[in-house]
Design a protein around this motif. Structure first.
Motif, short mmCIF file in Angstrom:
data_model
loop_
_atom_site.label_atom_id
_atom_site.label_comp_id
_atom_site.label_asym_id
_atom_site.label_seq_id
_atom_site.Cartn_x
_atom_site.Cartn_y
_atom_site.Cartn_z
N GLY A 79 57.02 46.30 -15.95
CA GLY A 79 57.66 47.43 -16.61
C GLY A 79 56.67 48.43 -17.16
N TYR A 80 57.14 49.24 -18.09
CA TYR A 80 56.33 50.30 -18.69
C TYR A 80 55.82 49.89 -20.07
CZ TYR A 80 58.18 53.46 -15.16
OH TYR A 80 58.50 54.07 -13.98
N ARG A 81 54.64 50.38 -20.40
CA ARG A 81 54.06 50.21 -21.75
C ARG A 81 53.38 51.52 -22.09
NH1 ARG A 81 54.56 44.62 -23.01
NH2 ARG A 81 53.74 45.06 -25.06
N ALA A 82 53.39 51.85 -23.35
CA ALA A 82 52.72 53.08 -23.81
C ALA A 82 51.92 52.76 -25.06
CB ALA A 82 53.74 54.17 -24.09
N TYR A 83 50.74 53.36 -25.17
CA TYR A 83 49.87 53.15 -26.31
C TYR A 83 49.40 54.50 -26.84
CZ TYR A 83 49.74 48.37 -24.64
OH TYR A 83 50.09 47.12 -24.23
N SER A 84 49.26 54.57 -28.15
CA SER A 84 48.69 55.76 -28.78
C SER A 84 47.19 55.80 -28.47
CB SER A 84 48.89 55.68 -30.30
OG SER A 84 48.16 56.70 -30.94
N LEU A 85 46.67 56.99 -28.30
CA LEU A 85 45.23 57.16 -28.07
C LEU A 85 44.49 57.50 -29.37
CD1 LEU A 85 45.20 59.03 -24.65
CD2 LEU A 85 44.69 56.63 -25.11
N GLU A 127 51.28 50.43 -30.10
CA GLU A 127 52.18 50.49 -28.95
C GLU A 127 53.34 51.41 -29.29
OE1 GLU A 127 54.58 47.57 -25.87
OE2 GLU A 127 53.27 46.69 -27.39
N LEU A 128 53.66 52.31 -28.37
CA LEU A 128 54.71 53.29 -28.59
C LEU A 128 55.99 52.88 -27.87
CD1 LEU A 128 52.49 56.46 -28.06
CD2 LEU A 128 53.07 55.34 -30.22
N GLU A 129 57.11 53.38 -28.39
CA GLU A 129 58.41 53.03 -27.81
C GLU A 129 58.73 53.87 -26.58
OE1 GLU A 129 61.74 52.84 -30.42
OE2 GLU A 129 60.55 51.96 -32.03
N LEU A 130 59.17 53.21 -25.54
CA LEU A 130 59.62 53.87 -24.32
C LEU A 130 61.08 53.51 -24.07
CD1 LEU A 130 56.60 53.25 -21.94
CD2 LEU A 130 57.44 55.46 -22.68
N SER A 131 61.84 54.46 -23.55
CA SER A 131 63.22 54.19 -23.18
C SER A 131 63.57 55.04 -21.97
CB SER A 131 64.16 54.49 -24.35
OG SER A 131 64.05 55.84 -24.74
N LEU A 139 61.54 58.33 -21.62
CA LEU A 139 61.41 58.98 -22.94
C LEU A 139 60.41 58.21 -23.79
CD1 LEU A 139 65.22 59.51 -23.64
CD2 LEU A 139 63.62 61.13 -22.61
N LEU A 140 59.52 58.95 -24.46
CA LEU A 140 58.49 58.37 -25.30
C LEU A 140 58.74 58.78 -26.74
CD1 LEU A 140 55.70 56.89 -25.53
CD2 LEU A 140 54.68 59.14 -25.30
N ASP A 141 58.71 57.81 -27.64
CA ASP A 141 58.87 58.08 -29.07
C ASP A 141 57.60 57.63 -29.79
OD1 ASP A 141 59.68 58.46 -31.67
OD2 ASP A 141 61.16 56.85 -31.66
N THR A 142 56.88 58.59 -30.36
CA THR A 142 55.62 58.26 -31.03
C THR A 142 55.82 57.89 -32.50
OG1 THR A 142 55.20 60.58 -31.57
CG2 THR A 142 54.27 59.74 -29.51
#
Length: 147
Positions: A79-85, A127-131, A139-142
């Motif tokens: 799946g997807y994962r998102a991280y703050s830089l 880790e940031l929220e993805l939907s 959609l990315l929610d920081t």
């Protein structure tokens, strides 16, 4: 009498007057600063929700760096994962480096999955929220990040 009598101020009184004026001015400026500080209301702030586009536009097992957010979005087989830089040490923006990310400010290094490889940072990247939207956009929610 030849004219209006002039009243002269002596040196001691002049210095007392100047000192009182300086204290009055400093107190007024300090009070104005306190009023401004306590009456501050935060504005709307920066954007925290981002539409990253159609999910099927992301390459399989790829990553997307979004320096404007700043975040990295990873697509893995699971799946997807998102991280703050943003470095968890003192808030500098990390840069992509071999095998992950590094902080140019104090030398912290992070793995691709946000784990700390080298300090001074002790916490992993947030880790940031993805939907997924009903239209199929990612959609990315920081604002709702997880440590």
């Amino acid at each position: 009498m030849n004219g209006p009598e002039k009243k002269l101020i002596n040196r001691g009184n002049f210095l007392r007057l100047c000192t009182r004026a300086a204290f009055f001015l400093a107190g007024g400026l300090g009070l104005a600063g306190l009023v401004r500080y306590f009456s501050h209301s935060p504005g709307t702030g920066k954007q925290t929700h981002f539409d990253l586009g159609p999910e099927d536009a992301f390459p399989e097992c790829g990553k997307l760096l979004r320096l404007d957010i700043p975040a990295v979005i990873l697509r893995t087989p699971s799946g997807y994962r998102a991280y703050s830089l943003i470095c968890t040490h003192l808030g500098c923006m990390v840069e992509e480096s071999e095998g992950g990310y590094s902080c140019p400010c104090h030398g912290s290094r992070f793995a691709e999955d946000g784990r700390v490889l080298q300090g001074p940072a002790v916490d992993k990247l947030t880790e940031l929220e993805l939907s997924l939207s009903p239209e199929g956009n990612l959609l990315l929610d920081t604002a709702g990040g997880k440590a």
